[in-house]
Design a protein around this motif. Structure first.
Motif, PDB file in Angstrom:
ATOM      1  N   ARG A 185      -3.088   0.705   8.366  1.00 25.92           N
ATOM      2  CA  ARG A 185      -1.689   0.270   8.253  1.00 25.92           C
ATOM      3  C   ARG A 185      -0.786   1.392   7.756  1.00 25.92           C
ATOM      4  O   ARG A 185       0.400   1.422   8.065  1.00 25.92           O
ATOM      5  CB  ARG A 185      -1.582  -0.936   7.311  1.00 25.92           C
ATOM      6  CG  ARG A 185      -2.137  -2.220   7.883  1.00 25.92           C
ATOM      7  CD  ARG A 185      -1.830  -3.412   7.003  1.00 25.92           C
ATOM      8  NE  ARG A 185      -2.420  -3.324   5.679  1.00 25.92           N
ATOM      9  CZ  ARG A 185      -3.614  -3.798   5.335  1.00 25.92           C
ATOM     10  NH1 ARG A 185      -4.365  -4.389   6.240  1.00 25.92           N
ATOM     11  NH2 ARG A 185      -4.052  -3.675   4.095  1.00 25.92           N
ATOM     12  N   ASN A 186      -1.349   2.320   6.994  1.00 20.73           N
ATOM     13  CA  ASN A 186      -0.545   3.416   6.432  1.00 20.73           C
ATOM     14  C   ASN A 186      -0.476   4.652   7.321  1.00 20.73           C
ATOM     15  O   ASN A 186       0.132   5.639   6.936  1.00 20.73           O
ATOM     16  CB  ASN A 186      -1.108   3.805   5.057  1.00 20.73           C
ATOM     17  CG  ASN A 186      -0.823   2.744   4.018  1.00 20.73           C
ATOM     18  OD1 ASN A 186       0.221   2.106   4.046  1.00 20.73           O
ATOM     19  ND2 ASN A 186      -1.763   2.531   3.115  1.00 20.73           N
ATOM     20  N   LEU A 187      -1.091   4.607   8.490  1.00 24.89           N
ATOM     21  CA  LEU A 187      -0.996   5.748   9.405  1.00 24.89           C
ATOM     22  C   LEU A 187       0.465   5.970   9.799  1.00 24.89           C
ATOM     23  O   LEU A 187       1.205   5.014  10.026  1.00 24.89           O
ATOM     24  CB  LEU A 187      -1.786   5.479  10.684  1.00 24.89           C
ATOM     25  CG  LEU A 187      -3.276   5.728  10.659  1.00 24.89           C
ATOM     26  CD1 LEU A 187      -3.899   5.267  11.971  1.00 24.89           C
ATOM     27  CD2 LEU A 187      -3.584   7.184  10.406  1.00 24.89           C
ATOM     28  N   PRO A 188       0.881   7.225   9.895  1.00 19.63           N
ATOM     29  CA  PRO A 188       2.231   7.476  10.398  1.00 19.63           C
ATOM     30  C   PRO A 188       2.292   7.125  11.885  1.00 19.63           C
ATOM     31  O   PRO A 188       1.253   7.048  12.548  1.00 19.63           O
ATOM     32  CB  PRO A 188       2.425   8.981  10.173  1.00 19.63           C
ATOM     33  CG  PRO A 188       1.047   9.537  10.114  1.00 19.63           C
ATOM     34  CD  PRO A 188       0.154   8.451   9.582  1.00 19.63           C
ATOM     35  N   PRO A 189       3.492   6.930  12.411  1.00 16.40           N
ATOM     36  CA  PRO A 189       3.599   6.629  13.846  1.00 16.40           C
ATOM     37  C   PRO A 189       2.955   7.741  14.674  1.00 16.40           C
ATOM     38  O   PRO A 189       3.074   8.916  14.361  1.00 16.40           O
ATOM     39  CB  PRO A 189       5.106   6.568  14.093  1.00 16.40           C
ATOM     40  CG  PRO A 189       5.714   6.304  12.750  1.00 16.40           C
ATOM     41  CD  PRO A 189       4.795   6.952  11.750  1.00 16.40           C
TER      42      PRO A 189
END
Length: 87
Positions: free
Chosen positions: A44-48
């Motif tokens: 969920r915390n991955l950057p776009p």
């Protein structure tokens, strides 16, 4: 209810070896759930990521050759193919 009360009431007739193994398994199961949640939080915390070309799912042409999609599935068998076409 404390651990000793739980051990005494369920399951009836369980040996101490079984109860110890069951507690070890329950702990491992909880550790696994915790790890799954940590991985999900990291996802969920991955950057776009990069934008992908638009695509559309299409029905296979029964008279044409199978054209596997870009995923490179490789695990499907029995004539299964994934059909994608870019728009």
């Amino acid at each position: 209810m404390n651990q000793r009360d739980q051990d005494a009431s369920w399951p009836i007739g369980a040996t101490s070896t079984y109860l110890t193994a069951r507690r070890t398994l329950a702990s491992a199961e909880q550790d696994l759930r915790d790890q799954i949640e940590r991985v999900a939080a990291a996802r969920r915390n991955l950057p776009p990521g990069p934008l992908l070309a638009d695509y559309q799912l299409t029905e296979p042409d029964p008279d044409g050759p199978a054209r596997p999609g870009p995923s490179g599935c490789g695990t499907c068998s029995g004539g299964t193919a994934h059909f994608l076409s870019t728009t």
